[in-house]
Design an enzyme around this catalytic site. Structure first.
Site, PDB file in Angstrom:
ATOM      1  N   TRP A   1       0.830  -1.214   0.000  1.00 55.29           N
ATOM      2  CA  TRP A   1       0.000   0.000   0.000  1.00 55.29           C
ATOM      3  C   TRP A   1       0.856   1.252   0.000  1.00 55.29           C
ATOM      4  CZ3 TRP A   1      -4.220  -1.229  -1.989  1.00 55.29           C
ATOM      5  CH2 TRP A   1      -4.909  -2.390  -1.649  1.00 55.29           C
TER       6      TRP A   1
ATOM      7  N   LYS B   1     -11.997  -1.873   6.674  1.00 55.19           N
ATOM      8  CA  LYS B   1     -11.188  -2.823   7.423  1.00 55.19           C
ATOM      9  C   LYS B   1     -11.702  -2.907   8.863  1.00 55.19           C
ATOM     10  CE  LYS B   1      -8.838  -3.185   3.723  1.00 55.19           C
ATOM     11  NZ  LYS B   1      -7.731  -2.405   3.247  1.00 55.19           N
TER      12      LYS B   1
ATOM     13  N   ASP C   1      -1.593   6.459   6.453  1.00 58.15           N
ATOM     14  CA  ASP C   1      -2.697   5.578   6.053  1.00 58.15           C
ATOM     15  C   ASP C   1      -2.915   4.614   7.219  1.00 58.15           C
ATOM     16  OD1 ASP C   1      -4.288   3.530   5.062  1.00 58.15           O
ATOM     17  OD2 ASP C   1      -3.049   3.131   3.292  1.00 58.15           O
TER      18      ASP C   1
END
Ligand SMILES: *Cc1c(COP(=O)(O)O)cnc(C)c1O
Length: 360
Positions: free
Chosen positions: A101, A195, A171
């Site tokens: 990511w 998530k 993030d």
């Protein structure tokens, strides 16, 4: 009706209580005679939903007044572009690459300016967090970027990098609301909610006010400008209304549970059961160095791809879903977010013990 133990990395398990409440309100939300899905985002009922959601999040995270909370769309991945478009004033940023990511975010930012990768753990398949106490931070960097919890590799920053005074952007998709956080240490915290908070389709961005300006890269679309959403309190256009409503319910659930201190204790207790088992197992092995282990995503392997596949298959038959590791790493991964009950992890470990006895 039977519910499985869902170890998916995302979209992921939500609190059963929240789902039941949403089900009860499905046809008639608080006497409005309609579902939240059917309601105008300009209605009084929805205005209350989004205002309360923001306030509850502010309470949970202790968000200072000089930070805006934005409910956005486009997934966490869209932020990979929005962040440089809005924050790269000098067109320079430093990225710490600890997994897919962060790597994707860095690659996207390269479209808009100079990206310096100041640290990386790619050399050991992202199985650790590099020492970030004295990095070669760029003089003219607009920000330093991290992915705080690496969903795929199961690592987490236990201490934030020393940014030498530069703004930190994080993030937190897969560790959002899993433990208390000091918002003032960040310029921006953001994450996709699918998530650890709610249904896919909502991104929450918490951004320090002074960074939200009209001074964005030329050509930045209106919808990709933070100021647009900040000025309109996330109601510039139709927001992901139903998703925000569910997030709001999860915030209330977290408050009722006792807040983020309590969640941290619960998460530590849960993760310990699994890591303690992995550390003494003769068949299964965790893939992350102990000091950098995530409380949320726990990857493990047997060392034999066929046996891994057998485990995933038999686990599924026994009611433990989504244990297959990410396609880029293989093996297994158990995501044990806030809503995964302690009993779910204990049951998984019991199943792993049994599998070990049968297959060693
Ligand atoms: C899942 C995930 C993403 C991507 O989220 P999308 O909403 O699918 O774009 C980004 N960062 C992290 C840490 C993730 O876990």
């Amino acid at each position: 009706m039977s519910r499985v133990y869902n170890f998916s990395a995302g979209p992921a398990v939500l609190p059963e209580e929240v789902l039941k409440e949403a089900a009860a309100e499905m046809l008639d939300y608080k006497g409005t005679g309609m579902s939240v899905m059917e309601m105008s985002h300009r209605s009084k009922a929805f205005e209350e939903i989004i205002t309360e959601a923001e306030q509850d999040l502010r309470d949970l995270m202790n968000i200072p007044d000089n930070y805006k909370v934005l409910f956005l769309q486009g997934g966490a991945s869209q932020q990979f572009a929005m962040i440089p478009m809005n924050l790269m004033k000098n067109k320079v940023a430093d990225y710490i690459v600890t997994g897919q990511w962060a790597k994707k975010a860095a690659k996207e930012a390269e479209k808009y300016g100079k990206v310096n990768v100041v640290a990386s753990s790619a050399d050991k398949t992202f199985s650790y967090i590099p020492d970030c106490s004295d990095l070669p931070i760029s003089e003219d960097a607009d920000y330093v970027y991290i992915c705080e919890n690496n969903t795929i590799y199961g690592t987490k920053f236990k201490t934030l990098p020393n940014t030498k005074g530069k703004d930190l952007v994080a993030d937190v998709s897969s560790c959002f609301l899993s433990e208390p956080v000091d918002v003032t240490k960040y310029a921006m915290i953001y994450g996709g909610v699918q998530k650890n908070i709610g249904p896919a389709g909502v991104v929450i961005a918490i951004i320090r006010e002074d960074l939200i300006t009209e001074d964005v890269l030329p050509g930045t679309p209106t919808m990709l400008t933070y100021k647009t959403h900040a000025d309109a309190k996330s109601l510039y256009n139709t927001p992901p209304a139903y998703g925000i409503y569910i997030c709001g319910k999860v915030f209330k659930w977290l408050k009722k549970m006792g807040g983020l201190e309590v969640m941290k204790e619960r998460n530590e207790k849960k993760a310990k059961v699994l890591y303690d088992f992995l550390d003494q197992s003769k068949l299964f092995k965790g893939t992350v160095v102990p000091e950098d282990r995530s409380l949320m995503n726990v990857p493990f392997v047997t060392g034999d791809a066929d046996l891994d596949a057998k485990f995933v298959k038999e686990a599924k038959e026994a009611g433990f879903e989504n244990l297959k590791g990410h396609r880029t790493v293989g093996g297994m991964r158990a995501s044990i977010y806030n809503a995964m009950p302690y009993e779910g992890v204990v049951a998984l470990v019991d199943f792993m013990k049994k599998f070990e006895e049968e297959n060693l």
